[in-house]
Design a protein around this motif. Structure first.
Motif, PDB file in Angstrom:
ATOM      1  N   TRP A 194      -7.177  10.096   3.242  1.00 39.16           N
ATOM      2  CA  TRP A 194      -5.840   9.473   3.153  1.00 39.16           C
ATOM      3  C   TRP A 194      -4.988   9.848   4.367  1.00 39.16           C
ATOM      4  O   TRP A 194      -4.274   9.001   4.908  1.00 39.16           O
ATOM      5  CB  TRP A 194      -5.157   9.840   1.835  1.00 39.16           C
ATOM      6  N   ARG A 236      -1.601  10.494  -6.600  1.00 36.76           N
ATOM      7  CA  ARG A 236      -1.218   9.554  -5.553  1.00 36.76           C
ATOM      8  C   ARG A 236       0.287   9.288  -5.545  1.00 36.76           C
ATOM      9  O   ARG A 236       0.836   8.863  -4.537  1.00 36.76           O
ATOM     10  CB  ARG A 236      -2.021   8.252  -5.704  1.00 36.76           C
ATOM     11  N   LEU A 278      -2.497   4.147   0.821  1.00 31.52           N
ATOM     12  CA  LEU A 278      -3.130   4.363  -0.487  1.00 31.52           C
ATOM     13  C   LEU A 278      -3.719   3.080  -1.070  1.00 31.52           C
ATOM     14  O   LEU A 278      -4.408   3.123  -2.089  1.00 31.52           O
ATOM     15  CB  LEU A 278      -2.112   4.960  -1.466  1.00 31.52           C
TER      16      LEU A 278
END
Lengths: 480, 407
Positions: free
Chosen positions: B143, B378, B397
């Motif tokens: 990420w 997240r 994301l």
């Protein structure tokens, strides 16, 4: 669900002629192509092996790879590699190192490189790894299964993998009971081992998980047992078929699906020909695999003799994995025994044999290449060729009788151009730019601050080691 | 689609085939000047700390007000009198005294009950999920790597991200950005004698056209190798002006943070750092092991922020912890704990609104012996990406997640 990147980022330039791609190659045969064959079908050839393959001709060289010779190497590592779940880290580590060294030594010494290559292929396909209750002993059992079926039948091997102790533990098959089905193995079997995502439904996962219930792994982990009372004997509906299926029935149904041959064809092409193969090439290869009833030797025979395999588009189109790089380098310089140091160096390159990062295996390609892994690769190669018996911190790598004078045997030690040519031939089959060749010659004929020197008996050892290190730092050396 | 390969091909053109010896100095200076121009948010950076091995959340943020805690942890509990109380229900492990001092100065957010859907109890897979932010797929990029690719940072900065340690963590694997992994300054170098090194740069200067073969990976190998050589040879000089203002503890974790501080205070334009500490995998004899690690963690972090404050940089550095999982609620027969689920995260430093966020998960309403999480990890990443790094979280994301209010 897995995203399967289908883009063509690392597809070779140009296009493939599907009508002739899989037909036997009839062009000129050379040491360069013999070396290409040995890099892909094994872990790279020693100079003698390349010469032998070059003079044998393409067909005979491929026949030799596909026709196993008697294997005198130990079938298992020395000693007991089992341990109980609370064993201290040192015991676990020692057991792991013995198992990994045993396999690396097989790769280094085998008379059948394609079999070790395919053993690694299956390890990275039907993934399991040392962790928790999965001991190195179990990974050796699985490794032997892969070796015995390396060139055998993919469908048969899949049946065997479904009852392999390490696999049952790795994907929770031993917890898959009729009362509490665990879907892990069933899902990965379809997603990663056979059909590929998009070719089955969640309902198929649930139903097939029920069919695989009933296997348990006893404590010794040597083989798995089927316990009928843990098995769900009821009716299942899977991919349109209905019956009181067991796991083997599910695998039979999977093997009847066209998607399975497609998925495997893509994987064989990525491992042996080039990344991101065209769909038409995948289709043609899948057809061959189906026609051969999943016979791996037949498929490899086709691929390793094919026009597309010997095309410029396939040449050096694959990034060497750490195991390819390390075993290839050791074989090139004549070292035949691995050490824990080699395994540690591979860890720095992000590959721990018998311990893939996850069930999807090592992704390969660009994922092998970052600043840290490149540093680890080049530093390992540098240490390897710089080794002298007197250097204490390399004392765990044995170069045996190998060394600079052996590497340049037959070449005049005072002829820098000839020494450079030999070093470049040994390492990258002379796949270099003119500038790179001049740099190597320049290294051999100057000192550290640019003053001219002549090669002689006193500096030849050191100069050849340095030239080897530079040649192994060439971008071409990272590619196969 | 922009790919690493396309980027590299373009990059080679920009270099013109020659790597000037001091070009990296120029690059770093350029990066630094862009930072200044773009204002305060552009000089911010993120430090991600991996509490590797699965840190036991219950003995980190201790639910000392809940009798159930002492029932399920008869031998390894943190006693009520030892807890550094945050309130009547929760408090910190006493070994986190340094962290508690930061907390009391409103510099720490404690995020409770964080995890991801469909939990797995594997270290590898759990770590990978936290690092890719992709619980439902096997992504090849991390990420933070995707953030570096998409944040519009100067393309020629070699230090957009830095991992402390010998291996590049998945979190910083990117399509277009090569992130160096640095164990320590002395080890981050190519071996080989000087005369070899002199030629090594030269052999990397060829362009694709002059090779006697073509390969889809040739430019990539060449570029990564060139970056690694440049970064490793220049980094020691670039950070030479930095002097730590505090004595960092001699632990690997604190020494790693010391290097992070050196890079931050040398203005190399680095946006994301990765540091790890562990192993927290305490299946047996948990208390001594975890306590020692928590002490190292808190003390290291305290030294880091004291040093940053002395360099007037603490307000632009945000630190976030994660661990692949928390541990089983009930202790096991070996005075340890097995793999579990939810655990608290810490967010420390500039921009943080100090305090506790989210309820402590119930110790009695469990999921097969594991805590039920309530906050998707997240959401935490999204908050940091949008609130601190100023990028739309969905770009990194792949989806939208509820922002939290700790920044």
């Amino acid at each position: 669900m897995i995203d399967q990147p289908q883009d063509d980022q690392f597809r070779p330039r140009g296009s493939v002629d599907t009508s002739s791609a899989l037909l036997p190659y009839r062009g000129p045969w050379s040491p360069r192509l013999a070396a290409h064959l040995l890099r892909r079908a094994g872990f790279g050839g020693s100079p003698a092996e390349i010469d032998a393959a070059a003079s044998a001709g393409m067909n005979a060289a491929v026949d030799g790879l596909l026709d196993p010779r008697p294997d005198p190497l130990p079938a298992s590592p020395q000693g007991d590699l089992t341990y109980d779940p609370m064993a201290p880290p040192k015991q676990r580590r020692d057991a792991y190192l013995r198992a990994a060294s045993w396999w690396l030594d097989r790769m280094l010494q085998t008379p059948n490189p394609l079999i070790e290559r395919m053993t690694y292929f299956w390890h990275n396909h039907f993934t399991s790894g040392v962790q928790g209750g999965i001991t190195p002993a179990m990974m050796v059992v699985q490794n032997r299964l892969f070796r015995a079926n390396a060139l055998g039948n993919y469908a048969y091997l899949t049946h065997q993998v479904a009852r392999d102790p390490a696999m049952l533990l790795y994907l929770n098959g031993n917890q898959n009971r009729s009362q509490h089905p665990n879907e892990n193995f069933a899902r990965e079997l379809m997603e990663l081992f056979s059909l590929g995502v998009g070719n089955y439904t969640e309902q198929d996962v649930r139903e097939s998980a029920r069919a695989f219930t009933g296997w348990i792994v006893p404590r010794d982990g040597a083989s798995a047992n089927f316990v009928p009372r843990f098995h769900d004997a009821g009716s299942k509906t899977f991919l349109g078929h209905t019956g009181a299926f067991a796991g083997d029935d599910i695998i039979d149904i999977i093997m009847g699906q066209p998607a399975t041959a497609q998925f495997m064809a893509r994987k064989f092409l990525r491992n042996f020909v080039y990344d991101d193969p065209e769909q038409e090439l995948v289709d043609a290869t899948a057809g061959r695999f189906r026609d051969a009833k999943y016979d791996v030797a037949a498929l490899l025979g086709t691929l390793l003799r094919s026009n597309v395999f010997y095309s410029d588009r396939a040449y050096r189109s694959i990034v060497k994995s750490p195991v390819d790089l390390v075993v290839g380098a050791l074989r090139t310089i004549g070292v035949t025994t691995s050490t824990p140091r080699v395994i540690g160096a591979m860890n720095g390159m992000d590959q721990v044999l018998m311990r893939p990062p996850n069930v999807a295996g090592w992704p390969g390609g660009a994922q092998w290449l970052n600043q840290g892994t490149i540093l680890a690769r080049l530093n390992f190669l540098n240490q390897l060729v710089s080794f002298r018996a007197a250097t204490p911190d390399m004392s765990t790598v044995s170069t045996g009788t190998s060394g600079p004078l052996a590497w340049i045997a037959g070449v005049s030690q005072t002829d820098a151009a000839a020494v450079a040519a030999r070093v470049l031939d040994l390492t990258v089959q002379s796949d270099v730019t003119d500038e790179q060749r001049r740099s190597i010659v320049g290294f051999l004929t100057t000192d550290g601050v640019g003053n001219p020197v002549e090669l002689n008996g006193e500096n030849i050892d050191e100069k050849v080691r340095g030239a080897m290190s530079l040649a192994m730092a060439l971008p071409a050396y990272q590619l196969e | 689609m922009s790919t690493r390969r396309q980027f590299i091909v373009q990059g080679i053109g920009a270099f013109g085939g020659a790597l000037a010896v001091d070009s990296i100095f120029a690059r770093a200076a350029r990066a630094a000047s862009q930072v200044t121009r773009a204002g305060a948010s552009a000089s911010r950076c993120l430090v991600v700390v991996n509490l590797q091995g699965g840190n036991d959340g219950l003995n980190t943020i201790v639910p000392h007000g809940d009798p159930a805690y002492y029932n399920v942890r008869p031998t390894i509990n943190v006693g009520q009198s030892d807890v550094l109380a945050i309130d009547s229900s929760i408090g910190m492990n006493p070994k986190l005294a340094s962290l508690k001092a930061l907390y009391d100065r409103q510099r720490v957010a404690v995020l409770q009950g964080v995890h991801y859907p469909n939990y797995v109890l594997s270290h590898f897979r759990g770590t990978e999920i936290w690092q890719t932010a992709a619980p439902d797929s096997y992504d090849t990029t991390g990420w933070a790597g995707r953030y570096l690719d998409k944040a519009g940072l100067p393309a020629d900065n070699l230090f957009k991200g830095v991992a402390i340690g010998p291996l590049l963590p998945k979190m910083l694997v990117a399509d277009k950005t090569d992130v160096p992994a640095i164990g320590d300054l002395r080890g981050f170098r190519f071996n080989g004698r000087a005369d070899e090194q002199a030629q090594a740069d030269r052999i990397l200067m060829g362009d694709g056209e002059s090779y006697p073969f073509d390969s889809p990976y040739l430019q990539l190998v060449q570029e990564v190798e060139r970056d690694a050589r440049a970064a490793s040879s220049k980094l020691p000089h670039l950070v030479a002006g930095y002097k730590p203002a505090v004595d960092y503890p001699k632990t690997p974790f604190a020494q790693g943070l010391n290097l992070v501080s050196a890079i931050i205070n040398s203005d190399l334009g680095t946006k994301v750092f990765y540091v790890s500490i562990g192993s927290f995998d305490t299946h047996a004899a948990q208390r001594p092991r975890q306590d020692a690690l928590l002490q190292q963690f808190g003390d290291g972090l305290k030294a880091f922020y004291d040093d940053l404050a002395a360099h007037n940089a603490d307000d632009r550095v945000l630190t976030m912890t994660f661990s692949e999982f928390g541990r089983r609620v009930e202790e096991n027969a070996n005075r340890g704990t097995d793999h579990g689920t939810a655990a608290p995260m810490f967010v420390v430093g500039g921009g943080v609104k100090g305090g506790v966020y989210g309820d402590h998960p119930s110790l009695t309403d469990l999921d097969y012996g594991n805590l039920k999480w309530h906050t998707d990890f997240r959401s935490v990443y999204a908050t940091v990406l949008e609130g601190w790094l100023d990028v739309p979280a969905s770009v990194v994301l792949g989806d939208s997640f509820k922002s939290l209010n700790f920044i």
